[in-house]
Design a protein around this motif. Structure first.
Motif, PDB file in Angstrom:
ATOM      1  N   GLN A   1       0.806  -1.200   0.000  1.00  0.00           N
ATOM      2  CA  GLN A   1       0.000   0.000   0.000  1.00  0.00           C
ATOM      3  C   GLN A   1       0.847   1.262   0.000  1.00  0.00           C
ATOM      4  N   TYR A   2       2.164   1.106  -0.013  1.00  0.00           N
ATOM      5  CA  TYR A   2       3.060   2.250   0.045  1.00  0.00           C
ATOM      6  C   TYR A   2       3.898   2.353  -1.226  1.00  0.00           C
ATOM      7  N   THR A   3       4.399   3.537  -1.477  1.00  0.00           N
ATOM      8  CA  THR A   3       5.356   3.772  -2.538  1.00  0.00           C
ATOM      9  C   THR A   3       6.648   4.210  -1.885  1.00  0.00           C
ATOM     10  N   GLY A   4       7.758   3.660  -2.333  1.00  0.00           N
ATOM     11  CA  GLY A   4       9.048   4.020  -1.745  1.00  0.00           C
ATOM     12  C   GLY A   4       9.735   5.101  -2.548  1.00  0.00           C
ATOM     13  N   LEU A   5      10.358   6.003  -1.852  1.00  0.00           N
ATOM     14  CA  LEU A   5      11.178   7.039  -2.475  1.00  0.00           C
ATOM     15  C   LEU A   5      12.573   6.887  -1.901  1.00  0.00           C
ATOM     16  N   VAL A   6      13.547   6.675  -2.752  1.00  0.00           N
ATOM     17  CA  VAL A   6      14.914   6.429  -2.318  1.00  0.00           C
ATOM     18  C   VAL A   6      15.769   7.636  -2.699  1.00  0.00           C
ATOM     19  N   ASP A   7      16.506   8.163  -1.722  1.00  0.00           N
ATOM     20  CA  ASP A   7      17.345   9.332  -1.999  1.00  0.00           C
ATOM     21  C   ASP A   7      18.785   8.909  -2.277  1.00  0.00           C
ATOM     22  N   THR A   8      19.621   9.881  -2.597  1.00  0.00           N
ATOM     23  CA  THR A   8      21.007   9.614  -2.967  1.00  0.00           C
ATOM     24  C   THR A   8      21.774   8.925  -1.852  1.00  0.00           C
ATOM     25  N   CYS A   9      21.625   9.398  -0.634  1.00  0.00           N
ATOM     26  CA  CYS A   9      22.345   8.788   0.487  1.00  0.00           C
ATOM     27  C   CYS A   9      21.966   7.326   0.652  1.00  0.00           C
ATOM     28  N   SER A  10      20.713   7.005   0.454  1.00  0.00           N
ATOM     29  CA  SER A  10      20.268   5.607   0.564  1.00  0.00           C
ATOM     30  C   SER A  10      20.898   4.754  -0.531  1.00  0.00           C
ATOM     31  N   LEU A  11      20.933   5.279  -1.747  1.00  0.00           N
ATOM     32  CA  LEU A  11      21.496   4.527  -2.864  1.00  0.00           C
ATOM     33  C   LEU A  11      22.978   4.249  -2.674  1.00  0.00           C
ATOM     34  N   LEU A  12      23.677   5.166  -2.045  1.00  0.00           N
ATOM     35  CA  LEU A  12      25.126   5.036  -1.895  1.00  0.00           C
ATOM     36  C   LEU A  12      25.532   4.424  -0.555  1.00  0.00           C
ATOM     37  N   HIS A  13      24.562   4.101   0.279  1.00  0.00           N
ATOM     38  CA  HIS A  13      24.856   3.515   1.585  1.00  0.00           C
ATOM     39  C   HIS A  13      25.478   2.132   1.395  1.00  0.00           C
ATOM     40  N   TYR A  14      26.407   1.788   2.259  1.00  0.00           N
ATOM     41  CA  TYR A  14      27.113   0.513   2.112  1.00  0.00           C
ATOM     42  C   TYR A  14      26.196  -0.695   2.248  1.00  0.00           C
ATOM     43  N   GLN A  15      25.032  -0.545   2.831  1.00  0.00           N
ATOM     44  CA  GLN A  15      24.097  -1.659   2.969  1.00  0.00           C
ATOM     45  C   GLN A  15      22.965  -1.632   1.943  1.00  0.00           C
ATOM     46  N   MET A  44      24.121  11.371  -8.800  1.00  0.00           N
ATOM     47  CA  MET A  44      25.029  10.241  -8.643  1.00  0.00           C
ATOM     48  C   MET A  44      26.129  10.281  -9.698  1.00  0.00           C
ATOM     49  N   GLY A  45      25.791  10.656 -10.907  1.00  0.00           N
ATOM     50  CA  GLY A  45      26.798  10.775 -11.960  1.00  0.00           C
ATOM     51  C   GLY A  45      27.832  11.829 -11.633  1.00  0.00           C
ATOM     52  N   HIS A  46      27.373  12.962 -11.124  1.00  0.00           N
ATOM     53  CA  HIS A  46      28.293  14.036 -10.743  1.00  0.00           C
ATOM     54  C   HIS A  46      29.170  13.602  -9.577  1.00  0.00           C
ATOM     55  N   LEU A  47      28.600  12.922  -8.608  1.00  0.00           N
ATOM     56  CA  LEU A  47      29.370  12.476  -7.451  1.00  0.00           C
ATOM     57  C   LEU A  47      30.466  11.498  -7.853  1.00  0.00           C
ATOM     58  N   ALA A  48      30.152  10.598  -8.765  1.00  0.00           N
ATOM     59  CA  ALA A  48      31.152   9.624  -9.215  1.00  0.00           C
ATOM     60  C   ALA A  48      32.326  10.334  -9.886  1.00  0.00           C
ATOM     61  N   PRO A  57      30.329   2.669  -5.097  1.00  0.00           N
ATOM     62  CA  PRO A  57      28.927   2.690  -4.656  1.00  0.00           C
ATOM     63  C   PRO A  57      27.964   3.155  -5.756  1.00  0.00           C
ATOM     64  N   VAL A  58      28.392   4.090  -6.583  1.00  0.00           N
ATOM     65  CA  VAL A  58      27.537   4.541  -7.693  1.00  0.00           C
ATOM     66  C   VAL A  58      27.334   3.400  -8.681  1.00  0.00           C
ATOM     67  N   ARG A  59      28.388   2.667  -9.013  1.00  0.00           N
ATOM     68  CA  ARG A  59      28.245   1.526  -9.931  1.00  0.00           C
ATOM     69  C   ARG A  59      27.311   0.463  -9.349  1.00  0.00           C
ATOM     70  N   THR A  60      27.449   0.203  -8.054  1.00  0.00           N
ATOM     71  CA  THR A  60      26.589  -0.786  -7.401  1.00  0.00           C
ATOM     72  C   THR A  60      25.128  -0.355  -7.467  1.00  0.00           C
ATOM     73  N   ALA A  61      24.873   0.884  -7.098  1.00  0.00           N
ATOM     74  CA  ALA A  61      23.495   1.399  -7.121  1.00  0.00           C
ATOM     75  C   ALA A  61      22.941   1.404  -8.540  1.00  0.00           C
TER      76      ALA A  61
END
Length: 73
Positions: A1-15, A44-48, A57-61
């Motif tokens: 019933q929910y929609t997830g929104l994932v931010d940059t920090c979440s995408l790049l988190h080690y877990q 993410m592209g700019h950060l890489a 982490p960018v490649r993994t995400a």
């Protein structure tokens, strides 16, 4: 019933991969999608480019996001 929104920090988190291993079956079962705004993908592209330590982490995400996109999730 929910929609997830994932931010940059979440995408790049080690877990992030561990979280995705947990979430992928749930997304498949429920037909829900993660929402990743285009601005986050650009960031993410700019950060890489700016921070070499974030390249892996960018490649993994990006790999996970490509997989989700192929599956319509």
């Amino acid at each position: 019933q929910y929609t997830g929104l994932v931010d940059t920090c979440s995408l790049l988190h080690y877990q992030f991969s561990a979280w995705m291993e947990h979430m992928l079956p749930i997304l498949r079962r429920t037909g829900k999608q993660l929402v990743i705004p285009g601005s986050i993908l650009r960031e993410m592209g700019h950060l890489a480019d700016k921070k070499p330590e974030l390249a892996q982490p960018v490649r993994t995400a990006t790999g996970w996001l490509n997989r989700l996109h192929r599956e319509g999730l």
